[in-house]
Design an enzyme around this catalytic site. Sequence first.
Site, PDB file in Angstrom:
ATOM      1  N   GLN A 271     -61.437  -2.578  40.543  1.00 16.37           N
ATOM      2  CA  GLN A 271     -61.540  -3.574  41.605  1.00 16.37           C
ATOM      3  C   GLN A 271     -61.728  -2.947  42.985  1.00 16.37           C
ATOM      4  O   GLN A 271     -62.255  -3.582  43.896  1.00 16.37           O
ATOM      5  CB  GLN A 271     -60.285  -4.449  41.626  1.00 16.37           C
ATOM      6  CG  GLN A 271     -60.097  -5.297  40.379  1.00 16.37           C
ATOM      7  CD  GLN A 271     -58.873  -6.189  40.495  1.00 16.37           C
ATOM      8  OE1 GLN A 271     -58.290  -6.356  41.557  1.00 16.37           O
ATOM      9  NE2 GLN A 271     -58.464  -6.770  39.379  1.00 16.37           N
TER      10      GLN A 271
ATOM     11  N   CYS B   2     -53.365  -4.980  47.663  1.00 15.49           N
ATOM     12  CA  CYS B   2     -51.939  -5.087  47.347  1.00 15.49           C
ATOM     13  C   CYS B   2     -51.242  -3.726  47.406  1.00 15.49           C
ATOM     14  O   CYS B   2     -50.018  -3.654  47.542  1.00 15.49           O
ATOM     15  CB  CYS B   2     -51.738  -5.719  45.974  1.00 15.49           C
ATOM     16  SG  CYS B   2     -52.583  -4.851  44.626  1.00 15.49           S
ATOM     17  N   ASN B   3     -52.014  -2.640  47.325  1.00 18.52           N
ATOM     18  CA  ASN B   3     -51.405  -1.311  47.295  1.00 18.52           C
ATOM     19  C   ASN B   3     -51.720  -0.446  48.500  1.00 18.52           C
ATOM     20  O   ASN B   3     -51.237   0.679  48.586  1.00 18.52           O
ATOM     21  CB  ASN B   3     -51.838  -0.564  46.021  1.00 18.52           C
ATOM     22  CG  ASN B   3     -51.179  -1.142  44.795  1.00 18.52           C
ATOM     23  OD1 ASN B   3     -49.998  -1.462  44.811  1.00 18.52           O
ATOM     24  ND2 ASN B   3     -51.943  -1.296  43.722  1.00 18.52           N
ATOM     25  N   ARG B   4     -52.531  -0.949  49.433  1.00 16.25           N
ATOM     26  CA  ARG B   4     -52.851  -0.132  50.600  1.00 16.25           C
ATOM     27  C   ARG B   4     -53.400  -0.985  51.735  1.00 16.25           C
ATOM     28  O   ARG B   4     -54.046  -2.018  51.497  1.00 16.25           O
ATOM     29  CB  ARG B   4     -53.871   0.952  50.247  1.00 16.25           C
ATOM     30  CG  ARG B   4     -55.258   0.435  49.905  1.00 16.25           C
ATOM     31  CD  ARG B   4     -56.231   1.571  49.606  1.00 16.25           C
ATOM     32  NE  ARG B   4     -55.893   2.266  48.380  1.00 16.25           N
ATOM     33  CZ  ARG B   4     -55.529   3.545  48.313  1.00 16.25           C
ATOM     34  NH1 ARG B   4     -55.452   4.254  49.421  1.00 16.25           N
ATOM     35  NH2 ARG B   4     -55.240   4.105  47.157  1.00 16.25           N
TER      36      ARG B   4
ATOM     37  N   GLN C 104     -63.547  -4.166  46.667  1.00 14.33           N
ATOM     38  CA  GLN C 104     -62.727  -4.396  47.869  1.00 14.33           C
ATOM     39  C   GLN C 104     -63.252  -3.580  49.050  1.00 14.33           C
ATOM     40  O   GLN C 104     -63.226  -4.045  50.192  1.00 14.33           O
ATOM     41  CB  GLN C 104     -61.270  -4.051  47.558  1.00 14.33           C
ATOM     42  CG  GLN C 104     -60.636  -5.023  46.576  1.00 14.33           C
ATOM     43  CD  GLN C 104     -59.338  -4.504  45.970  1.00 14.33           C
ATOM     44  OE1 GLN C 104     -59.118  -3.291  45.872  1.00 14.33           O
ATOM     45  NE2 GLN C 104     -58.473  -5.407  45.546  1.00 14.33           N
TER      46      GLN C 104
ATOM     47  N   GLY D  86     -45.132 -17.740  29.237  1.00 14.60           N
ATOM     48  CA  GLY D  86     -44.702 -17.061  30.451  1.00 14.60           C
ATOM     49  C   GLY D  86     -45.814 -17.061  31.481  1.00 14.60           C
ATOM     50  O   GLY D  86     -46.935 -16.650  31.177  1.00 14.60           O
TER      51      GLY D  86
ATOM     52  N   GLY E 175     -45.476 -15.588  34.620  1.00 12.10           N
ATOM     53  CA  GLY E 175     -45.221 -14.577  35.649  1.00 12.10           C
ATOM     54  C   GLY E 175     -46.424 -13.660  35.803  1.00 12.10           C
ATOM     55  O   GLY E 175     -47.511 -13.934  35.282  1.00 12.10           O
ATOM     56  N   GLU E 176     -46.229 -12.548  36.506  1.00  7.96           N
ATOM     57  CA  GLU E 176     -47.343 -11.635  36.790  1.00  7.96           C
ATOM     58  C   GLU E 176     -47.974 -11.088  35.515  1.00  7.96           C
ATOM     59  O   GLU E 176     -49.198 -11.067  35.373  1.00  7.96           O
ATOM     60  CB  GLU E 176     -46.857 -10.471  37.659  1.00  7.96           C
ATOM     61  CG  GLU E 176     -47.963  -9.485  38.022  1.00  7.96           C
ATOM     62  CD  GLU E 176     -47.452  -8.332  38.876  1.00  7.96           C
ATOM     63  OE1 GLU E 176     -48.249  -7.423  39.157  1.00  7.96           O
ATOM     64  OE2 GLU E 176     -46.261  -8.348  39.251  1.00  7.96           O
ATOM     65  N   THR E 177     -47.143 -10.668  34.551  1.00  9.15           N
ATOM     66  CA  THR E 177     -47.665 -10.089  33.319  1.00  9.15           C
ATOM     67  C   THR E 177     -48.408 -11.131  32.494  1.00  9.15           C
ATOM     68  O   THR E 177     -49.499 -10.878  31.973  1.00  9.15           O
ATOM     69  CB  THR E 177     -46.522  -9.486  32.479  1.00  9.15           C
ATOM     70  OG1 THR E 177     -45.799  -8.546  33.270  1.00  9.15           O
ATOM     71  CG2 THR E 177     -47.062  -8.795  31.241  1.00  9.15           C
TER      72      THR E 177
END
Length: 429
Positions: A114, A49-51, A118, A187, A189-191
């Site tokens: 993680q 998700c970040n690279r 990966q 909730g 959502g992502e959090t």
Amino acid sequence: MNLIAISINHKTAPIDLREALHLNKDEIVELITLLRENYLAEGIILSTCNRTEIFGLPKDSLLIHEQIKETLIKYKTVTGIKKEHFVSYFSCSAVKHLFRVASGIDSMILGDSQILGQVKEAIQISEDLKFINKMFKRLLDTSIRVGKRSIKETLISEGAVSISYAAVQVISKIFANLDKKSALVIGAGETGELAAIHLRDKGIGKITISNRTKSKSDALADKVHGDSLSFSYLKENLHNYDIVISATSSEGFILSYDDIKLMMKKRRNATVCLMDIAIPRDIDPQSSELDNVFYNDIDSLKIIVDKNIKKRESEIPIIEEIIMEEMVNFFNWFNSLDVIPTIKNLRAFFEEIRIDEIEKIKNKVSDEDFLKIEEMSKRMIGRLLHNPTVNLKQLAENGAKFEETANSIVLLQEIFNLPNNNSNNQTID
């Protein structure tokens, strides 16, 4: 070492571009096919998700990084990409970057636990496609060792560095046996999802999800093997839970002081843990004044997170030492692949010249003089090559000078037009 690395990551590009260039497993397989056909002899593709990063050994020149970038952009049909959104690494710097990524110190969340998994998955895909050979495999195995050592020998992955995880860690300190407790996450959502996943991983006894959109709470409940509670029945069921984590996007409190007070009355004042990880807050902070109510919001949890981040940052110098140590060991091995055949090729080059010149005078001198000249020419070549041979071997044995060794090998190969013949099965007499 002709390794190249092309990266677009959280340091170089906004999230929308990183998302646009993200590759799933099937896409990675397809892109590897394109890169193998045109540019790379071996390689791996890491996409999180970040690279999104491509590491590889070029078929020809190191100067193919621009073509590889264009291939990635064209494959994903992405617009708005600028030159500065990518960063390229070559040779030693590419190796160091790979090791930093595997160790977790290059992650958005420092010490991300993680990333090592990966990297392993990326390697496995290329192995399945037979896109990794012996030398590159050695490098990748070393990167995994760097990641494992970073986790084992340092505290880089210790302590919560996200609000969701910090909330769950605090909860686990309040309640010794989470397997006997029930939790409500408000909730989806992502959090809220991260909090629910952390609770599941900690072995919570029962978990329930409540969200204004029922389909979202149902989906998250299914993901964490829990139950779903209709938002309209939220307050009347609060007393059934030992833990309440709220992470909605509501503008005002969804749980008032009176709601919590009634909840405690129904629970006969049994201990409850309230984690308000929403901005703005979901639970009236005055609730913390009630007996047996443990209340935390983002501000109090952020203190924990900041403290843990500082602890992780203090581990970076140790990991940098691990990285350098493993780089030295790897290049010590790698340089030995080239140094022995290079020395042999250098000797063969001079020996060919010696024999050629000796043959020219063979019939012009007596047999006795010819033998003397031949012996003298052998000693001369031996003395000429003694220092280069000894110094090159010493450089290869000194892993700290791996870049100097590599440069020396390349220089010799270019000056004398020697073949670039890697083989570690040869020996020097």
